[in-house]
Design a protein around this motif. Structure first.
Motif, PDB file in Angstrom:
ATOM      1  N   GLY A 340     -17.401  38.242 -55.677  1.00 12.66           N
ATOM      2  CA  GLY A 340     -18.486  37.922 -56.589  1.00 12.66           C
ATOM      3  C   GLY A 340     -19.650  38.880 -56.538  1.00 12.66           C
ATOM      4  N   ASP A 341     -19.841  39.549 -55.387  1.00 11.23           N
ATOM      5  CA  ASP A 341     -20.914  40.545 -55.300  1.00 11.23           C
ATOM      6  C   ASP A 341     -20.391  41.955 -55.547  1.00 11.23           C
ATOM      7  N   LEU A 342     -19.101  42.057 -55.903  1.00  5.61           N
ATOM      8  CA  LEU A 342     -18.434  43.318 -56.256  1.00  5.61           C
ATOM      9  C   LEU A 342     -18.377  44.308 -55.092  1.00  5.61           C
ATOM     10  N   SER A 343     -18.556  43.817 -53.869  1.00  5.63           N
ATOM     11  CA  SER A 343     -18.508  44.714 -52.707  1.00  5.63           C
ATOM     12  C   SER A 343     -17.096  44.902 -52.177  1.00  5.63           C
ATOM     13  N   ARG A 344     -16.184  44.021 -52.564  1.00  6.09           N
ATOM     14  CA  ARG A 344     -14.820  44.085 -52.053  1.00  6.09           C
ATOM     15  C   ARG A 344     -13.826  43.827 -53.168  1.00  6.09           C
ATOM     16  N   CYS A 345     -12.619  44.306 -52.969  1.00  2.29           N
ATOM     17  CA  CYS A 345     -11.523  43.912 -53.847  1.00  2.29           C
ATOM     18  C   CYS A 345     -10.217  43.987 -53.081  1.00  2.29           C
ATOM     19  N   PHE A 346      -9.247  43.269 -53.584  1.00 10.92           N
ATOM     20  CA  PHE A 346      -7.897  43.300 -53.023  1.00 10.92           C
ATOM     21  C   PHE A 346      -6.941  43.659 -54.144  1.00 10.92           C
ATOM     22  N   VAL A 347      -6.072  44.610 -53.896  1.00  8.86           N
ATOM     23  CA  VAL A 347      -5.053  44.953 -54.880  1.00  8.86           C
ATOM     24  C   VAL A 347      -3.788  45.359 -54.131  1.00  8.86           C
ATOM     25  N   GLU A 348      -2.698  44.713 -54.463  1.00  4.42           N
ATOM     26  CA  GLU A 348      -1.428  44.991 -53.788  1.00  4.42           C
ATOM     27  C   GLU A 348      -0.283  44.708 -54.749  1.00  4.42           C
ATOM     28  N   GLU A 349       0.754  45.517 -54.649  1.00  2.00           N
ATOM     29  CA  GLU A 349       1.903  45.367 -55.525  1.00  2.00           C
ATOM     30  C   GLU A 349       3.003  44.542 -54.864  1.00  2.00           C
ATOM     31  N   GLY A 350       3.871  43.993 -55.697  1.00  4.11           N
ATOM     32  CA  GLY A 350       4.986  43.215 -55.184  1.00  4.11           C
ATOM     33  C   GLY A 350       6.003  42.969 -56.275  1.00  4.11           C
ATOM     34  N   MET A 351       6.925  42.058 -56.000  1.00  2.00           N
ATOM     35  CA  MET A 351       7.966  41.692 -56.961  1.00  2.00           C
ATOM     36  C   MET A 351       7.965  40.184 -57.137  1.00  2.00           C
ATOM     37  N   LEU A 352       7.942  39.751 -58.397  1.00  2.00           N
ATOM     38  CA  LEU A 352       8.157  38.339 -58.685  1.00  2.00           C
ATOM     39  C   LEU A 352       9.646  38.059 -58.539  1.00  2.00           C
ATOM     40  N   GLU A 353       9.995  37.330 -57.490  1.00  2.00           N
ATOM     41  CA  GLU A 353      11.403  37.096 -57.195  1.00  2.00           C
ATOM     42  C   GLU A 353      11.976  35.919 -57.977  1.00  2.00           C
ATOM     43  N   ARG A 354      11.170  34.885 -58.156  1.00  2.00           N
ATOM     44  CA  ARG A 354      11.665  33.720 -58.900  1.00  2.00           C
ATOM     45  C   ARG A 354      10.500  32.791 -59.221  1.00  2.00           C
ATOM     46  N   SER A 355      10.701  31.983 -60.246  1.00  2.00           N
ATOM     47  CA  SER A 355       9.812  30.870 -60.530  1.00  2.00           C
ATOM     48  C   SER A 355      10.512  29.588 -60.118  1.00  2.00           C
ATOM     49  N   GLN A 356       9.741  28.562 -59.800  1.00  2.00           N
ATOM     50  CA  GLN A 356      10.352  27.303 -59.407  1.00  2.00           C
ATOM     51  C   GLN A 356       9.509  26.148 -59.926  1.00  2.00           C
ATOM     52  N   GLY A 357      10.018  24.934 -59.782  1.00  2.00           N
ATOM     53  CA  GLY A 357       9.336  23.783 -60.354  1.00  2.00           C
ATOM     54  C   GLY A 357       9.318  22.590 -59.426  1.00  2.00           C
ATOM     55  N   ASN A 358       8.901  22.792 -58.185  1.00  2.00           N
ATOM     56  CA  ASN A 358       8.837  21.674 -57.255  1.00  2.00           C
ATOM     57  C   ASN A 358       7.813  20.646 -57.737  1.00  2.00           C
ATOM     58  N   PRO A 359       8.111  19.359 -57.623  1.00  2.00           N
ATOM     59  CA  PRO A 359       7.205  18.330 -58.151  1.00  2.00           C
ATOM     60  C   PRO A 359       5.932  18.139 -57.323  1.00  2.00           C
ATOM     61  N   ASP A 360       5.891  18.690 -56.115  1.00  2.00           N
ATOM     62  CA  ASP A 360       4.748  18.445 -55.232  1.00  2.00           C
ATOM     63  C   ASP A 360       3.760  19.612 -55.216  1.00  2.00           C
ATOM     64  N   LEU A 361       3.737  20.430 -56.296  1.00  2.00           N
ATOM     65  CA  LEU A 361       2.802  21.551 -56.393  1.00  2.00           C
ATOM     66  C   LEU A 361       2.287  21.656 -57.821  1.00  2.00           C
ATOM     67  N   CYS A 362       1.239  22.434 -58.008  1.00  2.00           N
ATOM     68  CA  CYS A 362       0.794  22.756 -59.360  1.00  2.00           C
ATOM     69  C   CYS A 362       1.972  23.298 -60.148  1.00  2.00           C
ATOM     70  N   ARG A 363       1.943  23.110 -61.465  1.00  2.00           N
ATOM     71  CA  ARG A 363       3.164  23.171 -62.262  1.00  2.00           C
ATOM     72  C   ARG A 363       3.790  24.562 -62.371  1.00  2.00           C
ATOM     73  N   THR A 364       3.009  25.624 -62.543  1.00  2.00           N
ATOM     74  CA  THR A 364       3.590  26.973 -62.572  1.00  2.00           C
ATOM     75  C   THR A 364       3.636  27.505 -61.150  1.00  2.00           C
ATOM     76  N   GLN A 365       4.827  27.860 -60.703  1.00  2.00           N
ATOM     77  CA  GLN A 365       5.024  28.284 -59.318  1.00  2.00           C
ATOM     78  C   GLN A 365       5.792  29.607 -59.290  1.00  2.00           C
ATOM     79  N   GLN A 366       5.248  30.584 -58.601  1.00  2.00           N
ATOM     80  CA  GLN A 366       5.866  31.904 -58.528  1.00  2.00           C
ATOM     81  C   GLN A 366       6.022  32.335 -57.071  1.00  2.00           C
ATOM     82  N   VAL A 367       7.201  32.800 -56.735  1.00  2.00           N
ATOM     83  CA  VAL A 367       7.466  33.346 -55.402  1.00  2.00           C
ATOM     84  C   VAL A 367       7.413  34.870 -55.518  1.00  2.00           C
ATOM     85  N   ILE A 368       6.446  35.469 -54.833  1.00  2.00           N
ATOM     86  CA  ILE A 368       6.212  36.912 -54.908  1.00  2.00           C
ATOM     87  C   ILE A 368       6.375  37.519 -53.524  1.00  2.00           C
ATOM     88  N   ARG A 369       7.114  38.622 -53.465  1.00  2.00           N
ATOM     89  CA  ARG A 369       7.270  39.349 -52.208  1.00  2.00           C
ATOM     90  C   ARG A 369       6.466  40.640 -52.297  1.00  2.00           C
TER      91      ARG A 369
END
Length: 408
Positions: A340-369
């Protein structure tokens, strides 16, 4: 994008010989530019302003120019050099002087291919800063009570990016809603729930969810906003519905829209949109494997233009309203977040391996490596809040260039 090239040349060198080298060198780059020569009157008004150090013996000339150039632009100094006539040595002395005096700069030197690529990236970054300047982003309501670290310094945001944060009381949205017509929703209601009651609840909630979208659209027009974030959980108790559909639609239309009043997440999404022209998925980690770099992210909304298909469900935490389970194409992604103070940032690359739909989590779910598993420790040792933004494609190089300070 527009690129301007200014020159520094010692009077001791023959202009005809220097001119021949200049034409050969700049011609090898295959870059479109405006050649300004020694006239710095409009320095700082382009996507990228390059100072072409053509010869040695130019350090004193630059030192005399510096006060004028600093008044005209706050951008880093980019020193272009061919290496001929001691120009690289002079550039190094100039850059050293800039560093000693607290100014940022870079020498652009190397093969024509490298220089061309670097100029292209720098021009792209400069154009983004020009695009963002003058933007108005709405903060509708305060950040959610649990976002104790996810606030922003409005003065720094304005100073560094030219972005104005516009405060809009939550009550203004609530007062607008009764004046917005509720229309029947004729679209299909995609849901995979085995419980008919869920499908019925979603069908009943959809007209109200679209009404929230229409009301937010009215506020966007009224306040001339290019993006917003909303204290969306207040909608659960006041109108018994959610903003998930509204935010998914707004993002798809190019109006950045974030959840929970998280201003840093909204800024992250807006910066990415201006630079890359893509929407971002605001989500938080639900589980992390630091050994493999595999992270499960989840949230109840995702921009419609980011997914191949989607389903409706109820909102996870409350079980009411409409949530979205979106399925994004598997492949390369980038995780991104600014503080929020623009002093830091995080940026990293990965792969979206799969989406899933477990009922015990927020509805859009992504597994990223993550591409570098060791970077997963950031989330457990020094995170920038809980929400991060997932972008399609690999963009670490250009994002890191845009946000030089504090990127992990």
């Amino acid at each position: 994008m527009n690129i301007a090239i200014y020159t520094l040349t010692s009077e001791l060198h023959d202009e005809q010989a220097v001119g021949a080298v200049t034409r050969e060198f700049l011609g090898s780059l295959h870059v479109a530019y405006d050649f300004k020569g020694h006239d710095y009157a409009d320095y700082g008004t382009h996507s990228l302003d390059l100072i072409y150090v053509r010869t040695g013996g130019t350090e004193g000339i630059f030192k005399r120019l510096l006060p004028q150039l600093r008044l005209q632009s706050a951008s880093p100094f980019y020193l272009l050099t061919s290496g001929k006539s001691n120009s690289l040595a002079a550039s190094m002395e100039i850059l050293s002087y800039l560093r000693q005096n607290g100014f940022e700069g870079e020498i652009i030197h190397g093969t024509p291919d490298y220089i061309s690529k670097r100029i292209g990236l720098l021009a792209q970054v400069g154009e983004v800063r020009r695009k963002l300047s003058g933007s108005r982003l709405g903060v509708i309501g305060e950040p959610s009570d649990w976002l104790i670290s996810s606030h922003a310094d409005a003065n720094k945001v304005k100073e560094q990016w030219g972005i104005e944060l516009v405060r809009v009381p939550m009550q203004e949205l609530l007062d607008t809603l009764p004046n917005v017509p509720v229309h029947p929703v004729e679209e299909p209601t995609p849901t995979t729930s085995a419980c008919p009651c869920v499908a019925d609840a979603v069908r009943q909630a959809l007209p109200g969810a679209h009404q929230i979208y229409d009301a937010l659209r009215m506020l966007v027009a009224k306040h001339q906003l290019q993006g917003l974030t909303i204290r969306c959980f207040d909608l659960l108790t006041t109108v018994h519905n959610t903003g998930c559909v509204a935010l998914a639609k707004l993002n798809s239309e190019g109006i950045v829209a974030g959840c929970e009043g998280d201003v840093p997440a909204m800024l992250t999404m807006k910066i990415a949109q201006a630079l890359l022209g893509v929407s971002g998925f605001q989500a938080n980690p639900a589980s992390i494997n630091t050994e493999t770099g595999e992270i499960l992210f989840a949230h109840c909304t995702i921009p419609f233009n980011m997914v191949e298909r989607y389903e409706y469900d109820t909102h996870f935490e409350s079980g009411i309203g409409v949530g979205i389970r979106g399925y994004m194409k598997e492949g390369p992604v980038t995780l991104f977040k600014v503080s929020g103070d623009l002093s830091r940032c995080f940026v990293e690359e990965g792969m979206l391996e799969r989406s899933q739909g477990n009922p015990d989590l927020c509805r859009t779910q992504q597994v990223i490596r993550l591409s570098d598993a060791s970077k997963a420790s950031y989330f457990l040792t020094n995170p920038i809040g809980n929400h991060h933004v997932i972008l399609p494609g690999h963009h670490k190089e250009v994002l890191s260039l845009l946000l030089k300070k504090g990127c992990h």
